[in-house]
Motif scaffolding. Structure first.
Motif, PDB file in Angstrom:
ATOM      1  N   ILE A 110      -6.061 -25.164 -47.784  1.00  0.00           N
ATOM      2  CA  ILE A 110      -6.096 -24.125 -47.025  1.00  0.00           C
ATOM      3  C   ILE A 110      -4.884 -23.696 -46.042  1.00  0.00           C
ATOM      4  O   ILE A 110      -4.266 -22.396 -45.935  1.00  0.00           O
ATOM      5  N   ALA A 111      -4.319 -24.797 -45.350  1.00  0.00           N
ATOM      6  CA  ALA A 111      -3.021 -24.666 -44.512  1.00  0.00           C
ATOM      7  C   ALA A 111      -1.902 -23.973 -45.666  1.00  0.00           C
ATOM      8  O   ALA A 111      -1.170 -23.082 -44.988  1.00  0.00           O
ATOM      9  N   ASP A 112      -1.950 -24.410 -46.803  1.00  0.00           N
ATOM     10  CA  ASP A 112      -0.689 -24.082 -47.827  1.00  0.00           C
ATOM     11  C   ASP A 112      -0.898 -22.574 -48.058  1.00  0.00           C
ATOM     12  O   ASP A 112       0.201 -22.106 -48.368  1.00  0.00           O
ATOM     13  N   ASN A 113      -2.153 -22.060 -48.158  1.00  0.00           N
ATOM     14  CA  ASN A 113      -2.418 -20.874 -48.742  1.00  0.00           C
ATOM     15  C   ASN A 113      -2.768 -19.671 -47.747  1.00  0.00           C
ATOM     16  O   ASN A 113      -2.799 -18.613 -48.075  1.00  0.00           O
ATOM     17  N   ILE A 114      -2.909 -19.951 -46.641  1.00  0.00           N
ATOM     18  CA  ILE A 114      -3.181 -19.015 -45.589  1.00  0.00           C
ATOM     19  C   ILE A 114      -2.332 -17.812 -45.491  1.00  0.00           C
ATOM     20  O   ILE A 114      -2.871 -16.645 -45.211  1.00  0.00           O
ATOM     21  N   HIS A 115      -1.176 -17.951 -45.604  1.00  0.00           N
ATOM     22  CA  HIS A 115      -0.151 -17.112 -45.566  1.00  0.00           C
ATOM     23  C   HIS A 115      -0.375 -16.016 -46.642  1.00  0.00           C
ATOM     24  O   HIS A 115       0.231 -14.873 -46.400  1.00  0.00           O
ATOM     25  N   LYS A 116      -1.070 -16.329 -47.694  1.00  0.00           N
ATOM     26  CA  LYS A 116      -1.321 -15.078 -48.852  1.00  0.00           C
ATOM     27  C   LYS A 116      -2.185 -14.320 -48.278  1.00  0.00           C
ATOM     28  O   LYS A 116      -2.607 -13.092 -49.096  1.00  0.00           O
ATOM     29  N   LEU A 117      -3.259 -14.609 -47.369  1.00  0.00           N
ATOM     30  CA  LEU A 117      -4.369 -13.697 -46.937  1.00  0.00           C
ATOM     31  C   LEU A 117      -4.010 -12.275 -46.711  1.00  0.00           C
ATOM     32  O   LEU A 117      -4.755 -11.361 -47.289  1.00  0.00           O
TER      33      LEU A 117
END
Length: 106
Positions: free
Chosen positions: A23-30
Motif C-alpha cells: 500500500i505504501a508503494d502504491n498510494i501515489h497512484k491514487l
C-alpha cells in the motif's frame, strides 16, 4: 455538511507487513484514478493510513486499516459526491486490491 460513508473490506493473503508495504508503494497512484485528477495527502498512524483527497472541488477523507488477512477501506463522501457512492464502492471492490496491493518489486 452530511457525508455518505463507504466501507469496503478487501481480503488478502499477504500478511499485515507485506500488505502495508505494498500500500505504501502504491498510494501515489491514487490521484490518477480520480476523474479529473486529484490531490492526495496521506499519513500512517501505525497500521492505519489516513487520507485526504481533493477531487472535483471537494475534500474527501478516507482511512485504510491493514490487518493480517483484510484491508478495510473507509471513505466519507461529502455533499454531492455522495450520489456517486454506489459506483465508487463498486470500483473499490473491483479494483481496490489491484490498485493498493500490486507488487512493484517485480
Amino acid at each position: 455538511m452530511s457525508t455518505q460513508p463507504i466501507h469496503v473490506d478487501l481480503p488478502h493473503k499477504l500478511g499485515k507487513t507485506e500488505a502495508r508495504r505494498r500500500i505504501a508503494d502504491n498510494i501515489h497512484k491514487l490521484g490518477s484514478f480520480i476523474p479529473g485528477g486529484g490531490a492526495v495527502t496521506h499519513q500512517w498512524q501505525g497500521d492505519r493510513l489516513d487520507l485526504d483527497v481533493g477531487a472535483m472541488g471537494q475534500s474527501v477523507t478516507a482511512r485504510i486499516e491493514v490487518e493480517d488477512a483484510l484491508i478495510r477501506v473507509h471513505v466519507a463522501l461529502p455533499g454531492l459526491l455522495g450520489m456517486m457512492a454506489k459506483p465508487i464502492e463498486a470500483a473499490l471492490r473491483a479494483k481496490g486490491s489491484d490498485l493498493l496491493l500490486e507488487d512493484r518489486r517485480k
